[in-house]
Design a protein around this motif. Structure first.
Motif, PDB file in Angstrom:
ATOM      1  N   GLU A 107       0.834  -1.195   0.000  1.00 54.34           N
ATOM      2  CA  GLU A 107       0.000   0.000   0.000  1.00 54.34           C
ATOM      3  C   GLU A 107       0.879   1.260   0.000  1.00 54.34           C
ATOM      4  O   GLU A 107       0.678   2.191  -0.782  1.00 54.34           O
ATOM      5  CB  GLU A 107      -0.891  -0.083   1.253  1.00 54.34           C
ATOM      6  N   ALA A 133       2.605   1.777  -3.364  1.00 50.39           N
ATOM      7  CA  ALA A 133       1.765   1.615  -4.551  1.00 50.39           C
ATOM      8  C   ALA A 133       2.160   2.552  -5.689  1.00 50.39           C
ATOM      9  O   ALA A 133       2.238   2.147  -6.839  1.00 50.39           O
ATOM     10  CB  ALA A 133       0.299   1.837  -4.172  1.00 50.39           C
ATOM     11  N   GLY A 134       2.429   3.802  -5.372  1.00 48.93           N
ATOM     12  CA  GLY A 134       2.674   4.770  -6.428  1.00 48.93           C
ATOM     13  C   GLY A 134       4.124   4.868  -6.860  1.00 48.93           C
ATOM     14  O   GLY A 134       4.461   5.633  -7.752  1.00 48.93           O
ATOM     15  N   ILE A 140      10.302  13.993  -0.357  1.00 48.70           N
ATOM     16  CA  ILE A 140       8.876  14.288  -0.526  1.00 48.70           C
ATOM     17  C   ILE A 140       8.688  15.276  -1.675  1.00 48.70           C
ATOM     18  O   ILE A 140       7.836  15.107  -2.540  1.00 48.70           O
ATOM     19  CB  ILE A 140       8.285  14.872   0.778  1.00 48.70           C
ATOM     20  N   MET A 200       5.892  10.869  -7.806  1.00 49.97           N
ATOM     21  CA  MET A 200       4.612  10.207  -7.604  1.00 49.97           C
ATOM     22  C   MET A 200       3.940  10.634  -6.296  1.00 49.97           C
ATOM     23  O   MET A 200       2.923  10.081  -5.918  1.00 49.97           O
ATOM     24  CB  MET A 200       4.783   8.689  -7.637  1.00 49.97           C
ATOM     25  N   GLY A 201       4.528  11.569  -5.593  1.00 46.70           N
ATOM     26  CA  GLY A 201       3.870  12.121  -4.409  1.00 46.70           C
ATOM     27  C   GLY A 201       3.927  11.242  -3.173  1.00 46.70           C
ATOM     28  O   GLY A 201       3.064  11.333  -2.307  1.00 46.70           O
ATOM     29  N   LEU A 202       4.953  10.369  -3.061  1.00 50.54           N
ATOM     30  CA  LEU A 202       5.076   9.572  -1.842  1.00 50.54           C
ATOM     31  C   LEU A 202       5.613  10.447  -0.707  1.00 50.54           C
ATOM     32  O   LEU A 202       6.402  11.353  -0.946  1.00 50.54           O
ATOM     33  CB  LEU A 202       6.013   8.365  -2.062  1.00 50.54           C
ATOM     34  N   ASP A 203       5.182  10.140   0.493  1.00 50.26           N
ATOM     35  CA  ASP A 203       5.537  10.977   1.635  1.00 50.26           C
ATOM     36  C   ASP A 203       6.003  10.091   2.786  1.00 50.26           C
ATOM     37  O   ASP A 203       5.213   9.388   3.402  1.00 50.26           O
ATOM     38  CB  ASP A 203       4.310  11.801   2.038  1.00 50.26           C
ATOM     39  N   ARG A 214       6.843  10.793   5.647  1.00 54.12           N
ATOM     40  CA  ARG A 214       6.252  11.129   6.953  1.00 54.12           C
ATOM     41  C   ARG A 214       5.008  10.302   7.234  1.00 54.12           C
ATOM     42  O   ARG A 214       4.772   9.880   8.363  1.00 54.12           O
ATOM     43  CB  ARG A 214       5.860  12.617   6.988  1.00 54.12           C
ATOM     44  N   THR A 215       4.223  10.080   6.183  1.00 55.00           N
ATOM     45  CA  THR A 215       3.001   9.307   6.357  1.00 55.00           C
ATOM     46  C   THR A 215       3.345   7.913   6.878  1.00 55.00           C
ATOM     47  O   THR A 215       2.665   7.379   7.744  1.00 55.00           O
ATOM     48  CB  THR A 215       2.256   9.176   5.015  1.00 55.00           C
ATOM     49  N   GLN A 268      -5.045   9.560  -5.279  1.00 55.22           N
ATOM     50  CA  GLN A 268      -5.428  10.015  -3.949  1.00 55.22           C
ATOM     51  C   GLN A 268      -4.704  11.329  -3.664  1.00 55.22           C
ATOM     52  O   GLN A 268      -3.827  11.737  -4.424  1.00 55.22           O
ATOM     53  CB  GLN A 268      -5.062   8.963  -2.902  1.00 55.22           C
ATOM     54  N   GLY A 294      -2.029  13.756  -2.310  1.00 53.72           N
ATOM     55  CA  GLY A 294      -0.607  13.554  -2.040  1.00 53.72           C
ATOM     56  C   GLY A 294      -0.119  14.410  -0.892  1.00 53.72           C
ATOM     57  O   GLY A 294      -0.890  14.734   0.004  1.00 53.72           O
ATOM     58  N   PRO A 295       1.151  14.787  -0.933  1.00 54.79           N
ATOM     59  CA  PRO A 295       1.745  15.504   0.197  1.00 54.79           C
ATOM     60  C   PRO A 295       1.150  16.889   0.466  1.00 54.79           C
ATOM     61  O   PRO A 295       1.275  17.394   1.567  1.00 54.79           O
ATOM     62  CB  PRO A 295       3.218  15.652  -0.176  1.00 54.79           C
ATOM     63  N   ARG A 322      -1.001  18.427  -4.791  1.00 54.65           N
ATOM     64  CA  ARG A 322      -0.304  17.247  -5.299  1.00 54.65           C
ATOM     65  C   ARG A 322      -1.127  16.002  -5.001  1.00 54.65           C
ATOM     66  O   ARG A 322      -1.637  15.823  -3.898  1.00 54.65           O
ATOM     67  CB  ARG A 322       1.076  17.100  -4.662  1.00 54.65           C
ATOM     68  N   ALA A 323      -1.231  15.160  -6.008  1.00 50.88           N
ATOM     69  CA  ALA A 323      -1.918  13.888  -5.830  1.00 50.88           C
ATOM     70  C   ALA A 323      -0.872  12.785  -5.812  1.00 50.88           C
ATOM     71  O   ALA A 323       0.324  13.038  -6.006  1.00 50.88           O
ATOM     72  CB  ALA A 323      -2.896  13.659  -6.977  1.00 50.88           C
ATOM     73  N   ALA A 324      -1.311  11.563  -5.562  1.00 52.92           N
ATOM     74  CA  ALA A 324      -0.426  10.401  -5.615  1.00 52.92           C
ATOM     75  C   ALA A 324      -1.261   9.254  -6.158  1.00 52.92           C
ATOM     76  O   ALA A 324      -2.476   9.239  -5.990  1.00 52.92           O
ATOM     77  CB  ALA A 324       0.109  10.067  -4.230  1.00 52.92           C
ATOM     78  N   PRO A 325      -0.628   8.276  -6.811  1.00 48.73           N
ATOM     79  CA  PRO A 325      -1.394   7.137  -7.291  1.00 48.73           C
ATOM     80  C   PRO A 325      -2.015   6.368  -6.120  1.00 48.73           C
ATOM     81  O   PRO A 325      -1.460   6.363  -5.020  1.00 48.73           O
ATOM     82  CB  PRO A 325      -0.335   6.280  -7.995  1.00 48.73           C
ATOM     83  N   LEU A 326      -3.147   5.746  -6.390  1.00 53.62           N
ATOM     84  CA  LEU A 326      -3.836   4.957  -5.368  1.00 53.62           C
ATOM     85  C   LEU A 326      -4.174   3.605  -5.976  1.00 53.62           C
ATOM     86  O   LEU A 326      -4.800   3.539  -7.038  1.00 53.62           O
ATOM     87  CB  LEU A 326      -5.119   5.675  -4.931  1.00 53.62           C
ATOM     88  N   LEU A 327      -3.733   2.533  -5.332  1.00 50.21           N
ATOM     89  CA  LEU A 327      -4.097   1.200  -5.795  1.00 50.21           C
ATOM     90  C   LEU A 327      -5.187   0.668  -4.873  1.00 50.21           C
ATOM     91  O   LEU A 327      -4.928   0.400  -3.704  1.00 50.21           O
ATOM     92  CB  LEU A 327      -2.870   0.264  -5.798  1.00 50.21           C
ATOM     93  N   ARG A 338      -7.765  -1.931  -3.484  1.00 47.87           N
ATOM     94  CA  ARG A 338      -7.984  -3.374  -3.423  1.00 47.87           C
ATOM     95  C   ARG A 338      -9.286  -3.718  -2.715  1.00 47.87           C
ATOM     96  O   ARG A 338      -9.846  -4.765  -2.909  1.00 47.87           O
ATOM     97  CB  ARG A 338      -6.816  -4.064  -2.714  1.00 47.87           C
ATOM     98  N   ARG A 371     -10.731   6.964  -0.516  1.00 46.30           N
ATOM     99  CA  ARG A 371      -9.616   7.902  -0.701  1.00 46.30           C
ATOM    100  C   ARG A 371      -9.451   8.350  -2.145  1.00 46.30           C
ATOM    101  O   ARG A 371      -8.598   9.196  -2.435  1.00 46.30           O
ATOM    102  CB  ARG A 371      -8.321   7.244  -0.214  1.00 46.30           C
TER     103      ARG A 371
END
Ligand SMILES: Cc1cc2nc3c(=O)[nH]c(=O)nc-3n(C[C@H](O)[C@H](O)[C@H](O)COP(=O)(O)OP(=O)(O)OC[C@H]3O[C@@H](n4cnc5c(N)ncnc54)[C@H](O)[C@@H]3O)c2cc1C
Ligand code: SF4
Ligand code: SF4
Ligand code: SF4
Ligand code: SF4
Ligand code: SF4
Ligand code: FES
Lengths: 278, 369, 319
Positions: free
Chosen positions: B241, B244-245, B331, B336-339, B341-342, C25, C27-28, C32-37, C39, C46
């Protein structure tokens, strides 16, 4: 290696002999060009070195000649990629680089006085060979010796001549097995872990040392545990894609352990403390 | 080295930035941050180019002491052997040369150097090239005035005015910078050249720093973060999860001021060539690809897990500190906007190790996803 | 734009029949958005759909090959899916495409040039404007000013390939910019300036290959010649020559396949305008072969065909 020496600088060496073990595996005997460096090259069974073919790069190999026989350093090399392909093209008189010894070693001190069971698969016989020769050179210090060595086909065994000599000796039991029946093969047939369970070696007073491909190691360790070998009594080596070999490049980590420096030799007890990342 | 003398570097005029930089340039390479498009990068200082201290250096000061390509040695073979081998190989060690002043680094970037030191200088074998670069580099960082929304240095023990890793720490006030000499090397660079700061100037600088500290939201408690991460090691649902991106590009690690992983390759031309080391990243599938076809980290989830745990569990286990300065570069630069901190915030405590896919994950060997 | 509630309903309907649904979804930050998978149903909460949904999610299709995947696409993204299907790089049977009508996204690169996006406090996107509060300053900008170039010249706002279409198809908007405007402007510069431009831009490149990995059609990835050692095409050294060389190879390998979705340039952390290379080749491909990639699943890309006598290539008749 002193703290300030250049850990990336290989020692120049020359190939003095090449043995074709199998179609994909060759053994190289290397002598360091500086005779003093050769005398200073002190290592213990299980340690590795980086061999350089300049222009292709470096790769990690077990020093599979024992420290008790220092006429040359021996490396047995499976051809898989850039460096190993170039190595396979080399012959006697060609120059290579040697960086080592690197890593830890088999716990020879703790093995003294015990029975030893060697379980090897494919190219994994290389590290076992070092230890085995070391033990044979100090035969009185060790108990009963047994070797189970598996290969895919009869053509895939390394160290053929030596295997024959060991097979003829009375002070070591040698069993060879191949994955599937093959013409002209009258030895055992079956995967190493299965054959191991059939052989039912006694665990008491014995330490098992196993090397081979990751899958083989995984199932062999399971079989050994079933046979009653405790986690401290199973010794194995881990492979990891290495670059620097001296704990700097970061590549070989499993959790906070660096295989190049803290390994490649681990007991099952030590492996149990590592995250599931190998 | 507890030197706490403060100096003053004016924006303009004699005793000003330009004059000081050109004095420094007489004996060393001077690099300053330059804005190019949406990036801020260190370039060789040119007196004509406008300096830009408004933005954090995009890729941090790391490259000045740990260049993306480092030449380790040169070789030359006298002749080739019949089968293609080399005869008479001559090796020559290559060592970095020359002093460099890195002016206008970010404090989080500079602090990263102290974490790189742990790996490259203080953990057994020492890296000779890095040692030389470190000895020859003078780092002048500038206290942040207004943190970015992606900054979290205060989560990991840092601060907008963190002096660790810097030789000089500059705090901008009305008409110039108050310069704190953090190390002897820093002191030597300013003692003869700059005026001592007045008390008023020093106070103004301290107030600015205090304001920047206050601008950061309160940090979460990360004391048990390593334990929580370790416990979640085998929870592949969580990592799938989280990753994912991810497109496993490695931008996060290349820009990270603490990442030190490298590859070593030979680059040949004819009979001669070089052995080089280049940045590498645990986000790349090839990083752990083994010869037999086995890859212990076959998916992006495995790889992201290693990055996060290396920073927040494995490195701390060895050195007692997170190998993250909370700079937020990973960040900001992640396409792809992964963070991160999350992840470190949301990872929940687990009672027992929750294993789902990690064992079966091995069946997918060598398939890079 | 279609409303997100309708999109979520469609996803929930499809979800039981597939292994995952790929969408976006938050993003930070707010822009900004981020991909969402997705399931399971909880993941669908989200899902977002707005002008921050810039990512071309088609890049995940080859990575999730072998699974039953549903993917949400804008008009431009759908062209990448078509190209992937056309080349047999993904299985149409395994794929459920949820198409959207789209009238434009916002470009981080343009936003960053206009506002202090690193100190973004809040943002509001209206029908024709974006209002941003960053570092204490509020700025109102026309939407057109912060849209990526591709949206200003968008010819295919509706997904071209879909199994489900959410929302009402829309008329192609008026072209506000020629698709090759930036290329024209660049090519008008003297050679030396162009050369210097690329030397400077490429010197910033960190060889992270985000450009390659974000590209939906760059499917070799880990067998890429940028890192291959056997054969050994490229030196690992980080000089401009190597970096530039890779860009030219990337562009050539994408010639006739590239849909000019702009993911490569969008993904580049160092802000290098690498789409320009692809634009150049894209224009040549259109001129030579009258072919546009990603429109027809049954077509074959020109460089994957061979004609002894190409119609628009004049043989030099050298003997
Ligand atoms: C501790 C240790 C001891 C080893 N002992 C031996 C030995 O005695 N004999 C032997 O033949 N091999 C041994 N190996 C494996 C050997 O190091 C690799 O096969 C070799 O590095 C491949 O190099 P290459 O340049 O030919 O391959 P490359 O062209 O670099 O790559 C070919 C394949 O091998 C993988 N690979 C590259 N480097 C390594 C590496 N260092 N470790 C594992 N996989 C790698 C690549 O990902 C690729 O899949 C050992 C490895 C380790 C870590
Ligand atoms: S920058 Fe983002 S996409 Fe790239 S490897 Fe890092 S986390 Fe993955
Ligand atoms: S992990 Fe991210 S936030 Fe931490 S130091 Fe590295 S780039 Fe900065
Ligand atoms: S292992 Fe990964 S996170 Fe750690 S230093 Fe290396 S590249 Fe960075
Ligand atoms: S190019 Fe067209 S379909 Fe793609 S994001 Fe822009 S407006 Fe939407
Ligand atoms: S994404 Fe940008 S920095 Fe990364 S390799 Fe491509 S051009 Fe270079
Ligand atoms: S091989 Fe470099 S750290 Fe282990």
């Amino acid at each position: 290696m002193s703290k300030r020496a250049n850990p990336y600088l290989p020692q120049p060496g020359t190939i003095i002999d090449v043995v074709e073990e199998t179609p994909a595996i060759k053994t190289f005997r290397v002598v360091l060009d500086d005779p003093e460096a050769m005398l200073d090259f002190r290592f213990l069974p299980g340690q590795v070195a980086q061999l350089s073919v300049f222009g292709a790069g470096e790769a990690t190999f077990v020093i599979n000649s024992p420290p008790t026989r220092m006429e040359y350093l021996q490396f047995t090399v499976l051809r898989t990629g850039e460096v190993t392909a170039r190595l396979h093209a080399l012959g006697v008189g060609d120059h290579v680089g040697v960086r080592g010894p690197l890593g830890n070693h088999f716990p020879v001190a703790q093995l003294r006085g015990r029975d030893l069971l060697f379980v090897g698969g494919g190219i994994g016989m290389a590290p076992l060979r070092t230890l085995l020769l070391y033990v044979l050179d100090n035969r009185a210090d060790f108990g009963h010796l047994a070797l189970l060595y598996g290969a895919r086909t009869p053509q895939d065994f390394c160290f053929g001549e030596e295997l024959a000599t060991w097979g003829a000796r009375r002070d070591i039991d040698v069993v060879r097995t191949v994955d599937a029946p093959a013409e002209g093969w009258d030895g055992r047939v079956g995967l190493v872990p299965h054959v191991l369970e059939e052989l039912r070696p006694t665990a008491e007073g014995c330490t098992a040392v196993t090397c081979g491909p990751p899958v083989m190691i995984r199932f062999t360790v399971q079989a050994l545990e079933k046979l009653g070998f405790g986690p401290e009594r199973i010794v194995t080596t881990l492979e990891r894609r290495m670059k620097c070999g001296v704990g700097l490049c970061g590549r070989c980590n499993i959790g906070s352990v660096l295989v190049c420096r803290d390994g490649p030799v681990f007991t099952k007890a030590e492996l149990d403390l590592l995250p599931n990342d190998y | 080295m507890a030197v706490t003398q403060r100096f003053f570097l004016a924006h303009e005029g004699p005793g000003g930035v330009a004059a000081w930089l050109s004095a420094m340039a007489e004996t060393m390479r001077v690099m300053t941050p330059v804005r190019e498009g949406i990036s801020v990068v260190f370039r060789d200082h040119s007196p004509e180019a406008p300096l830009d201290f408004g933005g954090l250096d995009t890729a941090g000061p790391k490259a000045a002491v740990f260049p993306q390509t480092e030449y380790l040695l040169r070789y030359r073979a006298e002749r080739t052997a019949p089968v293609g081998g080399h005869r008479g190989v001559k090796l020559e060690e290559v060592r970095p040369e020359g002093d460099v002043l890195l002016f206008g680094a970010s404090p989080c970037g500079a602090r990263g150097l102290t974490l790189m030191d742990q790996v490259l200088l203080r953990d057994g074998v020492e890296d000779p090239c890095y040692r030389i670069w470190r000895e020859h580099a003078l780092v002048a960082a500038i206290v942040c005035q207004a943190p970015y929304s992606s900054c979290f240095c205060n989560w990991v023990g840092g601060a907008p005015d963190d002096a660790r890793g810097s030789d000089l720490l500059l705090a901008e006030i009305e008409d110039g910078f108050v310069v704190e000499a953090v190390t002897d090397k820093g002191l030597a660079a300013v003692r003869e050249r700059l005026a001592v700061a007045t008390e008023e100037q020093a106070r103004a600088a301290a107030e600015r720093a205090e304001a920047a500290r206050a601008a950061l939201p309160a940090p979460p408690d990360l004391d048990d973060c390593p334990a929580r991460l370790n416990a979640a090691f085998d929870d592949m649902d969580f990592w799938n999860e989280a990753a994912a991106g991810c497109i496993h590009c490695g931008a996060c690690t290349y820009a990270c001021p603490t990442c030190t992983c490298f590859n070593i390759t030979d680059e040949a031309s004819g009979l001669a060539g070089e052995r080089i080391r280049t940045w590498d990243s645990c986000m790349f599938p090839n990083y752990t690809q083994e010869a037999g076809g086995h890859n212990p980290r076959p998916t992006r989830a495995h790889r992201l897990r290693n990055r996060v745990l290396h920073k927040f569990a494995f490195h701390p286990a060895r050195f007692g500190e997170f190998s993250c300065t909370g700079c937020g570069r990973c960040i900001r630069l992640c396409p792809m906007g992964l963070d991160i901190r999350t992840i470190i915030r949301t990872i929940e405590p687990r009672t027992a190790t929750q294993t789902t896919e990690s064992r079966t994950g091995r069946a997918k060997e060598a398939k890079h996803v | 734009m279609a409303d997100v509630a309708a999109l979520r309903r469609t996803v929930l309907e499809i979800l039981p029949r597939v292994d995952l649904v790929i969408g976006w979804q938050r993003g930070p930050d707010a822009l900004r958005a981020a991909p969402l998978l997705m399931r399971n149903a909880a993941d669908v909460d989200r899902l977002i759909w707005d002008r921050t949904c810039v990512h071309n999610l088609a890049t995940f299709l080859p990575r999730e090959k072998g699974k039953k995947v549903a993917i949400i696409v804008k008009g431009c993204d759908s062209r990448s899916v078509i190209q992937l299907v056309q080349e047999g790089l993904v299985d149409r049977e395994d794929l459920t495409v949820i198409g959207l009508p789209c009238d434009g996204v916002v470009s981080q690169a343009k936003l960053r040039r206009a506002a202090d996006m690193d100190r973004l406090e809040s943002a509001e996107i209206g029908a024709d404007h974006v209002e941003i509060t960053a570092a204490g300053k509020t700025l109102r900008m026309a939407l057109d000013a912060v849209m990526p170039d591709k949206c200003l010249s968008c010819a295919y706002p509706n997904a071209l390939l879909f199994d489900r279409f959410v929302g009402d198809p829309m008329e192609p908007p008026q072209q506000r910019q020629d698709p090759y405007a930036r290329l024209d402007a660049f090519e008008a510069l003297p050679l030396e300036e162009r050369f210097d431009f690329w030397k400077r831009e490429m010197s910033r490149c960190i060889r992270c290959y985000a450009c390659r990995n974000a590209c939906p059609l760059c499917v070799c990835r880990d067998y890429c010649l940028a890192e291959s050692r056997q054969p050994h095409y490229q030196s690992q050294e980080s000089d401009v020559r190597e970096k530039w060389f890779f860009q030219l190879i990337h562009a050539t390998h994408l010639a006739g396949r590239c849909t000019e979705c702009g993911e490569c340039e969008r993904a580049c952390p160092m802000g290098i305008p690498v789409l320009l290379f692809k634009k150049k080749l894209g224009r040549i491909m259109t001129e030579l072969f009258q072919y546009e990639a990603g429109l027809d699943v049954s077509a074959t890309a020109p460089l994957l065909t061979f004609q002894a006598e190409e119609e628009n290539i004049v043989e030099k008749q050298w003997l």
